[in-house]
Design a protein around this motif. Structure first.
Motif, PDB file in Angstrom:
ATOM      1  N   VAL A 106       6.079  -7.060  -3.660  1.00 39.65           N
ATOM      2  CA  VAL A 106       5.472  -7.016  -4.998  1.00 39.65           C
ATOM      3  C   VAL A 106       4.224  -6.140  -4.980  1.00 39.65           C
ATOM      4  O   VAL A 106       4.043  -5.253  -5.823  1.00 39.65           O
ATOM      5  N   ASP A 107       3.364  -6.365  -3.987  1.00 39.15           N
ATOM      6  CA  ASP A 107       2.141  -5.561  -3.841  1.00 39.15           C
ATOM      7  C   ASP A 107       2.461  -4.072  -3.765  1.00 39.15           C
ATOM      8  O   ASP A 107       1.844  -3.249  -4.458  1.00 39.15           O
ATOM      9  N   VAL A 108       3.390  -3.740  -2.890  1.00 36.53           N
ATOM     10  CA  VAL A 108       3.676  -2.325  -2.646  1.00 36.53           C
ATOM     11  C   VAL A 108       4.282  -1.678  -3.888  1.00 36.53           C
ATOM     12  O   VAL A 108       3.960  -0.536  -4.229  1.00 36.53           O
ATOM     13  N   LEU A 109       5.129  -2.430  -4.597  1.00 40.95           N
ATOM     14  CA  LEU A 109       5.703  -1.869  -5.827  1.00 40.95           C
ATOM     15  C   LEU A 109       4.620  -1.681  -6.893  1.00 40.95           C
ATOM     16  O   LEU A 109       4.668  -0.735  -7.680  1.00 40.95           O
ATOM     17  N   GLU A 110       3.620  -2.566  -6.864  1.00 40.66           N
ATOM     18  CA  GLU A 110       2.491  -2.388  -7.798  1.00 40.66           C
ATOM     19  C   GLU A 110       1.706  -1.128  -7.462  1.00 40.66           C
ATOM     20  O   GLU A 110       1.291  -0.376  -8.342  1.00 40.66           O
ATOM     21  N   ILE A 111       1.480  -0.906  -6.170  1.00 36.79           N
ATOM     22  CA  ILE A 111       0.785   0.323  -5.754  1.00 36.79           C
ATOM     23  C   ILE A 111       1.587   1.534  -6.210  1.00 36.79           C
ATOM     24  O   ILE A 111       1.038   2.499  -6.757  1.00 36.79           O
TER      25      ILE A 111
ATOM     26  N   THR B 137      13.577  -4.530  -5.131  1.00 34.76           N
ATOM     27  CA  THR B 137      13.025  -5.807  -5.618  1.00 34.76           C
ATOM     28  C   THR B 137      12.708  -6.702  -4.426  1.00 34.76           C
ATOM     29  O   THR B 137      13.260  -6.521  -3.332  1.00 34.76           O
ATOM     30  N   PRO B 138      11.829  -7.688  -4.661  1.00 34.40           N
ATOM     31  CA  PRO B 138      11.527  -8.643  -3.591  1.00 34.40           C
ATOM     32  C   PRO B 138      12.797  -9.374  -3.122  1.00 34.40           C
ATOM     33  O   PRO B 138      12.956  -9.611  -1.928  1.00 34.40           O
ATOM     34  N   GLN B 139      13.674  -9.690  -4.044  1.00 35.75           N
ATOM     35  CA  GLN B 139      14.894 -10.418  -3.683  1.00 35.75           C
ATOM     36  C   GLN B 139      15.756  -9.594  -2.735  1.00 35.75           C
ATOM     37  O   GLN B 139      16.243 -10.088  -1.720  1.00 35.75           O
TER      38      GLN B 139
ATOM     39  N   GLY C 125       0.398   1.409   1.712  1.00 35.65           N
ATOM     40  CA  GLY C 125       1.834   1.259   1.502  1.00 35.65           C
ATOM     41  C   GLY C 125       2.612   0.810   2.718  1.00 35.65           C
ATOM     42  O   GLY C 125       3.837   0.899   2.720  1.00 35.65           O
ATOM     43  N   VAL C 126       1.927   0.356   3.763  1.00 34.62           N
ATOM     44  CA  VAL C 126       2.628  -0.127   4.953  1.00 34.62           C
ATOM     45  C   VAL C 126       2.164  -1.551   5.240  1.00 34.62           C
ATOM     46  O   VAL C 126       0.964  -1.804   5.346  1.00 34.62           O
TER      47      VAL C 126
ATOM     48  N   VAL D 148       8.511 -15.577   2.201  1.00 39.02           N
ATOM     49  CA  VAL D 148       7.442 -15.564   1.195  1.00 39.02           C
ATOM     50  C   VAL D 148       6.517 -14.365   1.408  1.00 39.02           C
ATOM     51  O   VAL D 148       6.172 -13.637   0.465  1.00 39.02           O
ATOM     52  N   GLU D 149       6.140 -14.158   2.683  1.00 43.81           N
ATOM     53  CA  GLU D 149       5.281 -12.996   3.006  1.00 43.81           C
ATOM     54  C   GLU D 149       5.969 -11.694   2.603  1.00 43.81           C
ATOM     55  O   GLU D 149       5.342 -10.787   2.040  1.00 43.81           O
ATOM     56  N   ILE D 150       7.246 -11.595   2.951  1.00 44.75           N
ATOM     57  CA  ILE D 150       7.984 -10.371   2.651  1.00 44.75           C
ATOM     58  C   ILE D 150       7.994 -10.113   1.140  1.00 44.75           C
ATOM     59  O   ILE D 150       7.635  -9.031   0.671  1.00 44.75           O
ATOM     60  N   ALA D 151       8.349 -11.150   0.396  1.00 46.06           N
ATOM     61  CA  ALA D 151       8.462 -10.983  -1.050  1.00 46.06           C
ATOM     62  C   ALA D 151       7.125 -10.588  -1.670  1.00 46.06           C
ATOM     63  O   ALA D 151       7.040  -9.660  -2.488  1.00 46.06           O
ATOM     64  N   SER D 152       6.050 -11.272  -1.266  1.00 41.94           N
ATOM     65  CA  SER D 152       4.766 -11.000  -1.921  1.00 41.94           C
ATOM     66  C   SER D 152       4.252  -9.613  -1.550  1.00 41.94           C
ATOM     67  O   SER D 152       3.650  -8.919  -2.374  1.00 41.94           O
ATOM     68  N   ASN D 153       4.523  -9.176  -0.345  1.00 40.10           N
ATOM     69  CA  ASN D 153       4.081  -7.833   0.036  1.00 40.10           C
ATOM     70  C   ASN D 153       4.904  -6.745  -0.660  1.00 40.10           C
ATOM     71  O   ASN D 153       4.387  -5.680  -0.981  1.00 40.10           O
TER      72      ASN D 153
END
Lengths: 621, 621
Positions: free
Chosen positions: B476-481, B428-430, B460-461, B469-474
């Motif tokens: 989320v992106d990677v988990l979506e991929i 998770t982002p958290q 995926g990298v 914030v950057e870490i969390a949003s990325n």
């Protein structure tokens, strides 16, 4: 005739209306105290309207009857002056004479031989130019030590290309490249050899790797018809030979394409069941004993629409040569496609018979394929080769006579339309933080001084700075370095960071022979170490720029891989071409210009991240 | 004898006590339905104690009197079975026969010729091993299509190296490398040819680039004494020839060192004033007409302490050959240093005379220098070549049968002592933000899954993340991929970022011939595109690892330049060697292992940033 008598003889020639004199005598510009003697000879020749070949040459030989040379061997009967439409120009007398002799021993008719010696008057480019006008010349061979007039050389090569006359050159001096690559500044990076190679690439000159290869190229162009493309069908009597020939084809960029089923069936119909018909075709030993099978294999291969050249591999077969060669010549005569033979071993009769019938033959598989490679390249490069394009003569204002720092150099290039990453010049940490305020983070700061060309070597580049504290403390560091180096003009450049991407070096310097030379290298600031560089005299067209880039060993890196940006090739080609025009326009004022590194934005367009411009008279700075 | 009669003949041989039979007949394993016939023949031969050469070979020829072959030409008187101590083993019958014939035509005595055919019983490595035991063999030539038992091949090469017996091989199949380099996974990247090249490098095998070169190597080793080093003194009668020879020396790594003033003066004392004595020595044409001058030039060059080999360049000189050659042979006989001659053109008498006197002579400057290069390499590599080192057989526990993700693979390698950058696995982002809390910024997050080997190809990298914030949003992106790819085990790995540095690929795969192969490539994830790779069968010693790394074209990049980290070479060599031992220990369980990229910390020590380990039975995953 001794040098002391030459001037009188030239005068006599002039009075007798003799247009050209060949001067064998040595002791002119090639010896320490001979320059004045040569200048005097030139004055006399000019005054009396006599053109001079030499001095210090071994003369001129022209079939069937002119042997204006003191070379040994010419009067012997085994050296009849055979002419296969091959002209040979040599800047070395001794090597020229040896090579001529080697060719004659191999029954290869170099019908015209010119030793240009000191090139006091008649030069190699001028001889090339004359040969282009001579319809009987099918191919020109040259032994090149160095050209003095690059423009005349290029003009002659362009004219040869227009006539589709193959030019094959053995150029010495390639080892200077190793020395040049070790040097740390752009001018010497593009050591002369890489520039010559660029000129050869531009006009499709065939560069021979050895004396033997020079003659091999001569033979294939003199005897074979031209190939329409680069697809080779290989017929052998052994699978092992086929694999070897395929390796060699691969090295020189020839295609050995697999035949489709119907064509394989057609070929198989006339061969034993255990033959292999996919290409390379292992026709088995039957082709050495059964004329019908040989005729079948060759005919099918020549008829195949995917065949541009047929390469036949045979060997030895003592006592069978006449029979086999007569079949080969018969079938070859039925097609406009070239047939080239590898005949390994044997008594030497087969190559003689095949040469007499117009089929080039070589004893070594590698030499065969390298000659076929040249034959096919001559056709493949016909469309793209072109004479050097015109200079635009861009009007560029330089801020003073230099030296210039990075910011100034980048400003000049940006002003001329090149995509350059700009920044702010500051002198205190406070100014730096303020300047960075409007930029996207991270930023990079760089030591700015006209005295320091390689900033990173002195610790003057700090990348990846995100916080104001980092920026300020690094600016302090860099200013301290500046002070410790005693730089009077040391300041700091603040730039947003260009995202990491593949990096190129884009450079230009003034070559003594070819003028402004443009070069592209892979690896940015490490380009010298990688040694993957292409250079051509400027200006280069966008099409040429693309050839240079695609000619880099690591060109595949530019196509985007593993999630990296794919380079926008048209945009890169336009940038290289524009840079090259700028460099030509500054040729009289700058010794060298570098955009290094050149990176690529997310959309693939290029952006110059750093610039270096060195005034013409400060090359050693 | 037809194949149908062979088995009976073998039985008869066995009964008559004949130990070895040579089977010419074809139609065995080389044809689609012949495998069973060959297996049957082998059973019969084994049962009756008869060793078999072939089948499908052209036989064995041994000077002075054995000609157990059906090759044409052998019975002709021009093919007397001359023996210069050269043995020749060929896996191709036809090419072998042609090459033997070519050699005989050039008066080069291949005293023993073995065509190994299908290698049903006697193999090329076994023949090599026997030749090492034969004191009369001075050099072994081989035409190699493929080795089945890599270990036996290496053992034979190691034995040859211990005896300092030069092995010169022409190996076909180099064009497979081009195909392999186009492929995207490690195993095919190290296409077989690069592994063969690694084996050749390990044992100092001289790889011939052509049929002619194979014979050139044979000639130089058969005739010349060994060189003590790689410094060449070149004597020519023309400056042009000297430059060409120097170019060629540079290409093969020979040194043409400038002579110091006293030695230049000594040389100049016996030559005309306009001679050039710095090396290459342009002795001028006087050496062709004045025996004393030739004798002087050669004697001084041989006496010079910086000379390991003297290369003399002449040509043509019809009618003078006997006189000149007798001087050359006289002077050569006074020294233990090799004298090698380039004689361009001429009637062919000079090479015959010089060969008869033991001075190897070639008609082409390039071929001369390549042969001299091999001669000098044989001495230079004597110390470092060694048989393959022992496997440590490290006990490594793998977590289950695989597939394994990056984190698991890196853990296995780290557990075995390799320096690997570790990270935290989160879902998770958290969790990601929490994990990054203890790491230095920036961090990188990567998609973690056993299904995805090339994470960056799917986006995926995400590197260079600084804020939470950057870490969390990325993440989320990677988990979506991950979700969009339908990955059941998709998670995220959070790592501190290794500073940018030069990158290597460190890889291993299982080669069908040589077993576990270790390879090093420049460019990390782009190594395939760059194609700058060295490979050797494992395990490799640290010394070998260093040779592999230094053999990379871009090795200079590792030495630190432009402010970049200089690689700690001993540490890198230890890491490569340790990796290679790990790979050997996992040979039965992993198809391939990659540490890619391998980067370097500020102190130059290596750190693996990513890892990939593919189970043996999931190679195509």
């Amino acid at each position: 005739m001794p040098a002391a008598d030459v001037e009188d003889a030239i005068v006599a020639c002039g009075r007798a209306g003799v247009g050209v004199a060949i001067v064998f005598a040595a002791g002119y510009a090639e010896v320490p105290d001979g320059a004045e003697r040569q200048a005097s000879l030139l004055r006399v020749a000019r005054a009396h309207g006599v053109r001079v070949v030499g001095p210090n040459c071994v003369g001129v030989v022209a079939a069937p009857s002119l042997a204006a040379s003191f070379m040994s061997g010419l009067e012997q009967d085994r050296f009849d002056l055979r002419d296969d439409g091959i002209a040979f120009v040599s800047q070395s007398g001794a090597m020229g004479a040896f090579i001529l002799n080697l060719a004659q021993g191999e029954q290869l008719g170099l019908g015209l031989f010119v030793s240009t010696g000191n090139e006091m008057d008649v030069t190699l480019p001028e001889v090339l130019g004359e040969l282009v006008e001579d319809a009987s010349t099918r191919v020109v061979l040259g032994y090149v030590e160095g050209i003095r007039d690059g423009r005349a050389f290029e003009d002659a090569l362009a004219a040869a290309r227009r006539r589709d006359l193959p030019i094959c050159l053995l150029k010495v001096g390639s080892s200077e490249r190793g020395a040049a690559a070790a040097s740390s500044h752009t001018g010497s990076l593009a050591g002369a050899d890489v520039v010559y190679q660029g000129v050869f690439d531009r006009y499709g000159v065939h560069r021979a790797a050895s004396v033997e290869e020079l003659l091999d190229f001569g033979r294939v162009f003199a005897l074979a018809p031209r190939a329409a493309g680069s697809r080779v069908s290989i017929i052998t009597l052994s699978g092992g030979a086929g694999a070897l020939m395929t390796d060699e084809a691969d090295v020189v960029g020839l295609a050995v394409e697999e035949w489709d089923e119907p064509w394989q069936a057609t070929m198989a119909a006339g061969l034993p069941a255990f033959a292999s018909t996919a290409n390379p075709i292992d026709a088995t030993g039957v082709i050495a004993i059964d004329d019908t099978a040989l005729r079948h294999a060759m005919t099918v291969a020549l008829t195949h629409p995917g065949t541009d050249v047929v390469v036949l591999v045979l060997g030895n077969l003592d006592g069978e040569e006449e029979r086999i060669c007569s079949v080969v010549l018969d079938v070859a005569a039925t097609s406009t496609k070239p047939v080239v033979v590898t005949w390994v071993g044997g008594s030497g009769l087969a190559p003689r018979l095949l040469h007499a019938g117009g089929v080039p033959t070589f004893s070594d598989p590698r030499r065969t394929m390298r000659a076929v490679g040249a034959l096919c390249r001559q056709s493949a490069t016909r469309a793209v080769a072109a004479p050097r394009q015109d200079r635009l003569g861009i009007d560029i204002d330089l801020p003073g006579p230099g030296p210039w720092d990075e910011h100034v150099a980048a400003g000049v290039l940006a002003g001329a339309g090149l995509p350059m990453l700009r920044g702010c010049v500051v002198t205190t940490p406070q100014e730096a933080v303020a300047a960075a305020g409007s930029m996207s983070r991270p930023v990079v700061i760089k030591l700015l001084s006209t005295q320091v060309h390689h900033k990173s070597d002195v610790g003057g580049v700090r990348a990846g700075l995100t916080s104001d504290v980092e920026i300020a403390s690094n600016v302090v560091d860099v200013l301290e370095i500046s002070a410790s180096l005693g730089l009077a003009d040391g300041r700091v450049l603040v730039q947003p960071m260009a995202s990491p991407s593949v990096e190129l070096l884009l450079g230009a310097h003034v070559d003594p022979v070819f003028g402004s030379v443009t070069m592209v290298g892979l690896g940015g600031i490490h380009a010298e170490l990688i040694g993957d560089v292409r250079a051509r005299p400027g200006p280069v067209t966008p099409a040429e720029a693309r050839e240079m880039v695609n000619g880099l060993r690591g060109a595949a890196l530019l196509r985007g891989a593993r999630g990296q940006v794919a380079v926008d090739m048209p945009a890169l080609a336009e940038t290289v071409a524009a840079f090259s025009q700028v460099a030509c326009s500054l040729e009289d004022r700058t010794a060298s210009i570098e955009v290094n590194p050149l990176r690529f934005l997310a959309d693939g367009t290029p952006i110059g991240v750093d610039a270096l411009m060195i005034p013409i008279d400060q090359e050693d700075a």
